[in-house]
Write a protein that holds these residues in place. Structure first.
Motif, mmCIF file in Angstrom:
data_model
loop_
_atom_site.group_PDB
_atom_site.id
_atom_site.type_symbol
_atom_site.label_atom_id
_atom_site.label_comp_id
_atom_site.label_asym_id
_atom_site.label_seq_id
_atom_site.Cartn_x
_atom_site.Cartn_y
_atom_site.Cartn_z
ATOM 1 N N ILE A 34 -23.555 8.008 -8.110
ATOM 2 C CA ILE A 34 -22.057 5.947 -8.847
ATOM 3 C C ILE A 34 -20.771 6.986 -8.598
ATOM 4 C CG2 ILE A 34 -21.345 4.844 -10.364
ATOM 5 C CD1 ILE A 34 -24.603 4.922 -12.019
ATOM 6 N N ARG A 35 -20.467 8.152 -8.326
ATOM 7 C CA ARG A 35 -18.983 8.450 -8.701
ATOM 8 C C ARG A 35 -19.781 9.565 -7.091
ATOM 9 N NH1 ARG A 35 -15.248 8.381 -11.650
ATOM 10 N NH2 ARG A 35 -14.833 7.017 -13.616
ATOM 11 N N ASP A 36 -19.792 8.823 -6.297
ATOM 12 C CA ASP A 36 -20.575 10.055 -4.849
ATOM 13 C C ASP A 36 -19.720 10.331 -3.842
ATOM 14 O OD1 ASP A 36 -20.152 7.722 -3.336
ATOM 15 O OD2 ASP A 36 -21.946 7.500 -2.214
ATOM 16 N N GLU A 37 -20.063 10.728 -3.169
ATOM 17 C CA GLU A 37 -19.313 12.105 -2.132
ATOM 18 C C GLU A 37 -17.998 10.638 -1.572
ATOM 19 O OE1 GLU A 37 -21.373 12.742 1.767
ATOM 20 O OE2 GLU A 37 -20.517 14.762 1.088
ATOM 21 N N GLU A 38 -18.772 9.352 -1.109
ATOM 22 C CA GLU A 38 -17.973 8.780 -0.328
ATOM 23 C C GLU A 38 -16.917 8.655 -1.673
ATOM 24 O OE1 GLU A 38 -16.644 7.328 3.107
ATOM 25 O OE2 GLU A 38 -18.586 8.435 2.990
ATOM 26 N N ALA A 39 -17.151 7.654 -2.456
ATOM 27 C CA ALA A 39 -15.919 7.448 -3.045
ATOM 28 C C ALA A 39 -14.582 9.168 -3.615
ATOM 29 C CB ALA A 39 -16.224 7.540 -4.723
ATOM 30 N N CYS A 40 -14.976 9.650 -3.424
ATOM 31 C CA CYS A 40 -14.350 11.153 -3.673
ATOM 32 C C CYS A 40 -13.375 10.971 -1.735
ATOM 33 C CB CYS A 40 -15.178 12.570 -4.002
ATOM 34 S SG CYS A 40 -15.856 12.247 -5.552
ATOM 35 N N LEU A 41 -14.287 10.799 -1.452
ATOM 36 C CA LEU A 41 -14.079 11.518 0.549
ATOM 37 C C LEU A 41 -12.399 10.236 0.798
ATOM 38 C CD1 LEU A 41 -13.865 13.201 3.117
ATOM 39 C CD2 LEU A 41 -15.632 11.783 3.537
ATOM 40 N N GLN A 42 -13.483 9.108 0.247
ATOM 41 C CA GLN A 42 -12.375 8.281 0.961
ATOM 42 C C GLN A 42 -11.339 7.475 0.387
ATOM 43 O OE1 GLN A 42 -14.267 4.426 1.211
ATOM 44 N NE2 GLN A 42 -15.362 4.286 2.451
ATOM 45 N N SER A 43 -10.942 8.259 -1.202
ATOM 46 C CA SER A 43 -9.401 8.629 -2.308
ATOM 47 C C SER A 43 -9.474 9.422 -1.250
ATOM 48 C CB SER A 43 -9.980 8.180 -3.320
ATOM 49 O OG SER A 43 -9.046 8.267 -4.290
ATOM 50 N N THR A 44 -9.473 10.966 -1.708
ATOM 51 C CA THR A 44 -8.289 11.601 -0.903
ATOM 52 C C THR A 44 -7.918 11.879 0.146
ATOM 53 O OG1 THR A 44 -9.906 12.829 -2.434
ATOM 54 C CG2 THR A 44 -8.520 14.257 -0.477
ATOM 55 N N GLU A 45 -9.136 11.050 1.344
ATOM 56 C CA GLU A 45 -8.382 10.808 2.653
ATOM 57 C C GLU A 45 -7.093 9.470 2.299
ATOM 58 O OE1 GLU A 45 -12.112 10.800 5.792
ATOM 59 O OE2 GLU A 45 -11.441 9.579 5.357
ATOM 60 N N LEU A 46 -6.989 8.833 1.811
ATOM 61 C CA LEU A 46 -6.117 7.890 1.717
ATOM 62 C C LEU A 46 -4.523 9.113 1.176
ATOM 63 C CD1 LEU A 46 -4.118 5.439 1.324
ATOM 64 C CD2 LEU A 46 -5.457 4.764 -0.887
ATOM 65 N N ALA A 47 -5.491 9.447 0.473
ATOM 66 C CA ALA A 47 -3.710 11.015 -0.716
ATOM 67 C C ALA A 47 -3.479 11.208 0.074
ATOM 68 C CB ALA A 47 -4.279 10.862 -1.843
ATOM 69 N N VAL A 48 -4.100 11.726 0.655
ATOM 70 C CA VAL A 48 -3.196 12.842 1.852
ATOM 71 C C VAL A 48 -2.930 12.061 3.067
ATOM 72 C CG1 VAL A 48 -4.461 14.526 4.553
ATOM 73 C CG2 VAL A 48 -5.719 14.823 2.162
#
Length: 437
Positions: A211-225
């Motif tokens: 549910i809180r998967d890799e893609e959910a983390c990656l997309q948000s971190t990419e936006l923050a970067v």
């Protein structure tokens, strides 16, 4: 008061050396050859021990004010003290939330008579408190905390204009922006999918990392970067949990690993269940091993705990209803020393990640190193041939449990000094507010 720490192996700034440390009042007066000090009042014998700077945990939730049935400043700072942690940065998702200067000042006032370790409090960003954040004194706060994913406390910031303003302000104020990065839209979509798939409003906790998967983390971190690069902001990504996020770090983008994500992985849900449920989720063994490698190759900058106690009744349920978070501050150092035993990192790298780097990244004044003139925040640890087992009787956190119960450790914290006070004196004394350069 003059205290001599004698005959220990000092680990500091990448070097091990046998030496004595003379502490006068709350400061390190000198680091000197063994047996050469002549004038002192008390002696702490550190023979066969390692002497380290006090651990700086830059990510804790002590739950006060408003959530003190789980934890409070006094109970959790005593847990930190027992674990060799001498300084903490506390998060803003309390009740009320620390999103105004007045709420932050209230916390600082409380801490004067409740915190037994040194302390600083993050103000939290919201969709509409940009002007309020400008009133904070940059020499008294470690940075700004931003929730780009919904978690305990519901401080989600999801408006594009607000995010732009927050990243711009952090750069303007020369403050690190610590961000919790998870894409809430994706998480909600995944939750709905697994509800329908399982026919349950609360799927098994084993589905939490899906549910809180890799893609959910990656997309948000990419936006923050992207926002950090746009505004030239120092972004510190909190509790990185995936291998792919590690490739985004470098330059003004730094990253934190938590002890939980370094210890646990998906198979552990079978035995520990919701006790290891946290946000972001504990993920695959490959992710855990990548995080471990990133400790020694310099990709990860800091190791913290995200200490987040709940009472066990709140940990009942599954992937959606059980509360997320676990208490870790008391046993973070001995857990990391176990990874030293396993060859994951060296004790010098541990000190860099948990003491030196936090001091430098957040511009802490006179803490994080064993240097003459610095505050005497010191932890003494020893490795024993016979291991000890963690059980509930050893836990000082108010919630009374740990996901590490039943584990065996060879390392123990022998003594912790906070501003020169050790043992019973440290438990009676109170920490100092951390100052920033």
């Amino acid at each position: 008061m003059k205290t001599l720490i004698k005959d220990g192996t000092i680990v500091n700034e990448g070097v091990q050396q046998k030496a004595d440390i003379l502490v006068i009042d709350d400061r390190i007066a000198s680091v000197l050859p063994c047996g050469t000090a002549a004038d002192y009042d008390n002696v702490i014998d550190a023979t066969d021990c390692y002497v380290l700077p006090g651990i700086i945990d830059t990510h804790v939730h002590f739950r006060e004010p408003g959530l003190t049935h789980k934890a409070d400043m006094q109970s959790e700072s005593l847990a930190a003290l027992a674990g060799g942690v001498t300084s903490v940065f506390e998060m803003p998702n309390t009740q009320p939330q620390t999103t105004t200067l007045a709420a932050w000042e209230d916390k600082m006032q409380m801490a004067q008579s409740r915190m037994h370790v040194n302390y600083a409090f993050f103000p939290g960003a919201t969709n509409d408190n940009l002007e309020e954040l400008r009133h904070f004194d940059v020499h008294k706060i470690p940075g700004i905390k931003l929730f780009m994913g919904s978690s305990t406390g519901n401080m989600l910031v999801d408006k594009e204009q607000a995010l732009d303003g927050i990243f711009s302000l952090a750069c303007e104020m020369s403050l690190p922006l610590m961000a919790h990065c998870e894409d809430t839209t994706l998480i909600n979509q995944h939750a709905q999918y697994y509800k329908q798939l399982t026919g349950s409003d609360d799927p098994d906790v084993k589905l939490h990392p899906l549910i809180r998967d890799e893609e959910a983390c990656l997309q948000s971190t990419e936006l923050a970067v992207r926002l950090a690069h746009k505004h030239d902001t120092h972004l510190h990504v909190a509790h990185i949990s995936t291998q792919k996020e590690l490739s985004l770090l470098g330059g003004n983008i730094t990253g934190e690993a938590t002890v939980a994500h370094l210890l646990f992985s998906v198979p552990d849900y079978c035995t520990l269940g919701t006790r290891i449920k946290c946000n972001p989720a504990v993920k695959t063994t490959l992710d855990r091993d990548a995080l471990r490698k990133a400790l020694s190759d310099g990709t990860i900058t800091t190791v913290a705990t995200d200490h987040a106690p709940h009472i066990l009744a709140e940990k009942q349920g599954g992937a959606l209803k059980a509360m997320s978070g676990m208490p870790m501050v008391q046993f973070s150092l001995v857990s990391m020393l176990s990874l030293v035993d396993e060859g994951v990192l060296t004790i010098e790298q541990l000190v860099k990640l948990m003491c030196h780097n936090p001091s430098q990244l957040f511009k802490i004044r006179e803490r994080g190193f064993l240097r003459e003139g610095y505050k005497a925040d010191i932890v003494i640890v020893k490795r024993f041939d016979t291991p000890w087992t963690l059980d509930s009787s050893k836990i000082k956190s108010k919630c009374g449990w740990s996901p590490l119960e039943g584990r065996q450790f060879h390392w123990s914290v022998v003594e912790t000094l906070v501003n020169g006070a050790s043992g019973v004196d440290a438990q009676k004394n109170f920490g100092q507010p951390i100052e920033f350069r």
